[in-house]
Motif scaffolding. Structure first.
Motif, PDB file in Angstrom:
ATOM      1  N   ILE A  29       0.849  -1.201   0.000  1.00 48.25           N
ATOM      2  CA  ILE A  29       0.000   0.000   0.000  1.00 48.25           C
ATOM      3  C   ILE A  29       0.883   1.249   0.000  1.00 48.25           C
ATOM      4  N   ALA A  30       1.949   1.211   0.768  1.00 49.99           N
ATOM      5  CA  ALA A  30       2.859   2.364   0.827  1.00 49.99           C
ATOM      6  C   ALA A  30       3.429   2.665  -0.556  1.00 49.99           C
ATOM      7  N   LYS A  31       3.786   1.619  -1.273  1.00 54.65           N
ATOM      8  CA  LYS A  31       4.350   1.792  -2.618  1.00 54.65           C
ATOM      9  C   LYS A  31       3.335   2.485  -3.534  1.00 54.65           C
ATOM     10  N   TYR A  32       2.079   2.040  -3.486  1.00 55.56           N
ATOM     11  CA  TYR A  32       1.028   2.694  -4.287  1.00 55.56           C
ATOM     12  C   TYR A  32       0.900   4.171  -3.927  1.00 55.56           C
ATOM     13  N   CYS A  33       1.104   4.470  -2.649  1.00 57.63           N
ATOM     14  CA  CYS A  33       0.852   5.830  -2.157  1.00 57.63           C
ATOM     15  C   CYS A  33       2.116   6.677  -2.142  1.00 57.63           C
ATOM     16  N   ASN A  34       3.185   6.155  -2.746  1.00 59.82           N
ATOM     17  CA  ASN A  34       4.396   6.948  -2.825  1.00 59.82           C
ATOM     18  C   ASN A  34       4.978   7.324  -1.477  1.00 59.82           C
ATOM     19  N   THR A  35       4.800   6.448  -0.512  1.00 60.50           N
ATOM     20  CA  THR A  35       5.394   6.732   0.794  1.00 60.50           C
ATOM     21  C   THR A  35       6.026   5.443   1.323  1.00 60.50           C
ATOM     22  N   ILE A  36       6.404   5.452   2.590  1.00 66.89           N
ATOM     23  CA  ILE A  36       7.010   4.268   3.195  1.00 66.89           C
ATOM     24  C   ILE A  36       6.033   3.696   4.227  1.00 66.89           C
ATOM     25  N   PRO A  37       6.119   2.395   4.472  1.00 65.22           N
ATOM     26  CA  PRO A  37       5.167   1.791   5.415  1.00 65.22           C
ATOM     27  C   PRO A  37       5.239   2.399   6.811  1.00 65.22           C
ATOM     28  N   TYR A  38       6.410   2.901   7.200  1.00 64.75           N
ATOM     29  CA  TYR A  38       6.545   3.568   8.508  1.00 64.75           C
ATOM     30  C   TYR A  38       5.442   4.628   8.668  1.00 64.75           C
ATOM     31  N   GLU A  39       5.264   5.428   7.612  1.00 67.92           N
ATOM     32  CA  GLU A  39       4.322   6.541   7.724  1.00 67.92           C
ATOM     33  C   GLU A  39       2.887   6.026   7.847  1.00 67.92           C
ATOM     34  N   LEU A  40       2.563   5.001   7.102  1.00 64.38           N
ATOM     35  CA  LEU A  40       1.177   4.513   7.121  1.00 64.38           C
ATOM     36  C   LEU A  40       0.792   3.979   8.498  1.00 64.38           C
ATOM     37  N   VAL A  41       1.645   3.183   9.121  1.00 67.23           N
ATOM     38  CA  VAL A  41       1.264   2.641  10.436  1.00 67.23           C
ATOM     39  C   VAL A  41       1.299   3.724  11.519  1.00 67.23           C
ATOM     40  N   CYS A  42       2.229   4.661  11.394  1.00 64.96           N
ATOM     41  CA  CYS A  42       2.330   5.746  12.392  1.00 64.96           C
ATOM     42  C   CYS A  42       1.119   6.655  12.385  1.00 64.96           C
ATOM     43  N   ARG A  43       0.502   6.827  11.236  1.00 59.03           N
ATOM     44  CA  ARG A  43      -0.532   7.853  11.193  1.00 59.03           C
ATOM     45  C   ARG A  43      -1.945   7.309  11.287  1.00 59.03           C
ATOM     46  N   VAL A  44      -2.090   6.087  11.767  1.00 56.57           N
ATOM     47  CA  VAL A  44      -3.427   5.597  12.116  1.00 56.57           C
ATOM     48  C   VAL A  44      -3.988   6.545  13.184  1.00 56.57           C
ATOM     49  N   MET A  45      -5.195   7.049  12.955  1.00 60.44           N
ATOM     50  CA  MET A  45      -5.725   8.145  13.767  1.00 60.44           C
ATOM     51  C   MET A  45      -6.321   7.657  15.087  1.00 60.44           C
ATOM     52  N   PRO A  46      -6.410   8.574  16.059  1.00 62.76           N
ATOM     53  CA  PRO A  46      -6.933   8.171  17.383  1.00 62.76           C
ATOM     54  C   PRO A  46      -8.351   7.598  17.326  1.00 62.76           C
ATOM     55  N   ARG A  47      -9.168   7.977  16.348  1.00 62.48           N
ATOM     56  CA  ARG A  47     -10.542   7.448  16.360  1.00 62.48           C
ATOM     57  C   ARG A  47     -10.608   5.972  15.945  1.00 62.48           C
ATOM     58  N   VAL A  48      -9.533   5.437  15.423  1.00 62.46           N
ATOM     59  CA  VAL A  48      -9.506   4.014  15.055  1.00 62.46           C
ATOM     60  C   VAL A  48      -9.397   3.161  16.324  1.00 62.46           C
ATOM     61  N   ASP A  49     -10.288   2.181  16.446  1.00 58.73           N
ATOM     62  CA  ASP A  49     -10.197   1.268  17.597  1.00 58.73           C
ATOM     63  C   ASP A  49      -8.953   0.415  17.450  1.00 58.73           C
TER      64      ASP A  49
END
Ligand SMILES: *Cc1c(COP(=O)(O)O)cnc(C)c1O
Length: 361
Positions: free
Chosen positions: A336-356
């Motif tokens: 998913i990170a590759k599709y979004c032009n970012t690194i997986p670090y960023e995707l897991v770090c930015r899961v928002m507080p409203r997510v259970d």
């Protein structure tokens, strides 16, 4: 029907730690749990790993205090040190260990009133990242001052951070950094601490007294083009939601904001209750994979704040309430990170507080 939930597999966390130990059997492990343990939940991760690691590392003093307040008794290392004398006092009182990266921090250590308490310090040097750490010409001065500082426990350790350990094409630059570190280390009596995840996997010379795994503990590869499974790791986080609507649309239908997807034929569009307000990246283009009912389906149109669209295909049997996996066991976050032009670090770090967050295993 579930809201967006990040499922955290504690068994996978322990498995990954075992894998790490096979790479660094002679090093002590500082588990890096900054940024809410890369989005995986600081306290859960710390409690799960506490008996198996030697220390934890964080970037902010608030994170270290939070560990202490939750009765985590392993040492905590502050990777960026501290910003004032009050923080030095908190560090000494709590027995935190800290990096010391410049002369200003040395002066704060000298001025702090610690009433006999001592600070455990790793002197941080810059070996090539040019972010934090003493320049080569300042190493001796800072080292001498730390050795003579009444508030600092002796002997002091040495710490640094590799900048290209995850970039195999930078073979020479990486070796230069490691060799320089080991060279400076000859004049230090305290513990040495160098390798991050990529160093642990690929650069045995960087395996010093302590190593600092972050991303690989969470089952994610630090290398572009690889996934955790390639290193025998198991993904720890699965981000899941569900379909909350199913719509049949005609060829040519313009989907979502800005009509960013136009149906190439009659099809079924699924609405998944997950959006950038949950941390799913809006930069995900048309065609980003989502795992639903045993297959990969592509996203369609712009990701919204609370929802996203998937193209389920014309003969889709999916129903409202069916699970949608945004990343996890079936769909590596690295992809998913590759599709979004970012690194997986960023995707897991930015899961928002409203997510259970739901822990299992
Ligand atoms: C974040 C961080 C780490 C962990 O890096 P990974 O690539 O996740 O293993 C190690 N050391 C320092 C100084 C860091 O900032």
């Amino acid at each position: 029907m579930k809201n967006v939930t990040a499922y955290i597999n504690n068994k996978a966390l322990l498995h990954n730690l075992d894998v790490i130990k096979t790479h660094v059997p002679n090093s002590k492990i500082i588990a890096v749990v900054k940024a809410n343990a890369y989005g995986h939940g600081l306290i859960n991760v710390a409690k799960t790993l506490e008996s198996k690691v030697d220390a934890f590392a964080v970037a902010r003093i608030g994170e270290a205090i939070s560990l202490k307040e939750h009765n985590i008794n392993k040492p905590v290392v502050l990777l960026e040190g501290f910003y004032n004398e009050d923080e030095v006092k908190i560090i000494a009182q709590n027995g935190f260990m800290t990096a010391v990266h410049d002369i200003e921090q040395v002066q704060m250590l000298q001025k702090a009133k610690l009433e006999g308490l001592k600070v455990k310090a790793f002197m941080k040097i810059d070996i090539g990242m040019h972010r934090l750490g003493a320049n080569p010409e300042d190493v001796l001065n800072i080292k001498t001052q730390l050795e003579n500082c009444i508030n600092v426990e002796q002997p002091i350790g040495l710490i640094s951070h590799l900048s290209v350990a995850d970039t195999p094409s930078e073979y020479d630059y990486n070796n230069e950094q490691i060799n320089y570190f080991l060279d400076v280390a000859k004049t230090f009596k305290g513990d040495l601490c160098l390798a991050n995840s990529a160093g642990i996997l690929n650069w045995p010379l960087s395996h010093t007294d302590y190593v600092r795994p972050g991303i690989i503990m969470y089952g994610i590869s630090p290398f572009e083009g690889k996934v955790g499974h390639d290193h025998g790791l198991m993904p720890v986080m699965s981000l899941k939601s569900s379909l909350i609507a199913i719509r049949h649309v005609k060829k040519g239908a313009k989907i979502g904001y800005g009509a960013a997807f136009i149906a190439p034929c009659d099809t079924t569009i699924g609405i998944v209750a997950a959006g950038y307000g949950d941390g799913y990246p809006r930069t995900a283009p048309n065609g980003t994979p989502v795992y639903i009912n045993g297959r990969i389906v592509p996203t369609a149109g712009h990701v919204c704040m609370d929802m996203l669209f998937v193209d389920l295909g014309n003969d889709a049997k999916d129903k409202v309430g069916d699970e949608a996996v945004l990343w996890g066991d079936e769909l590596p976050v690295e992809i998913i990170a590759k599709y979004c032009n970012t690194i997986p670090y960023e995707l897991v770090c930015r899961v928002m507080p409203r997510v259970d967050i739901s822990y299992f295993g």
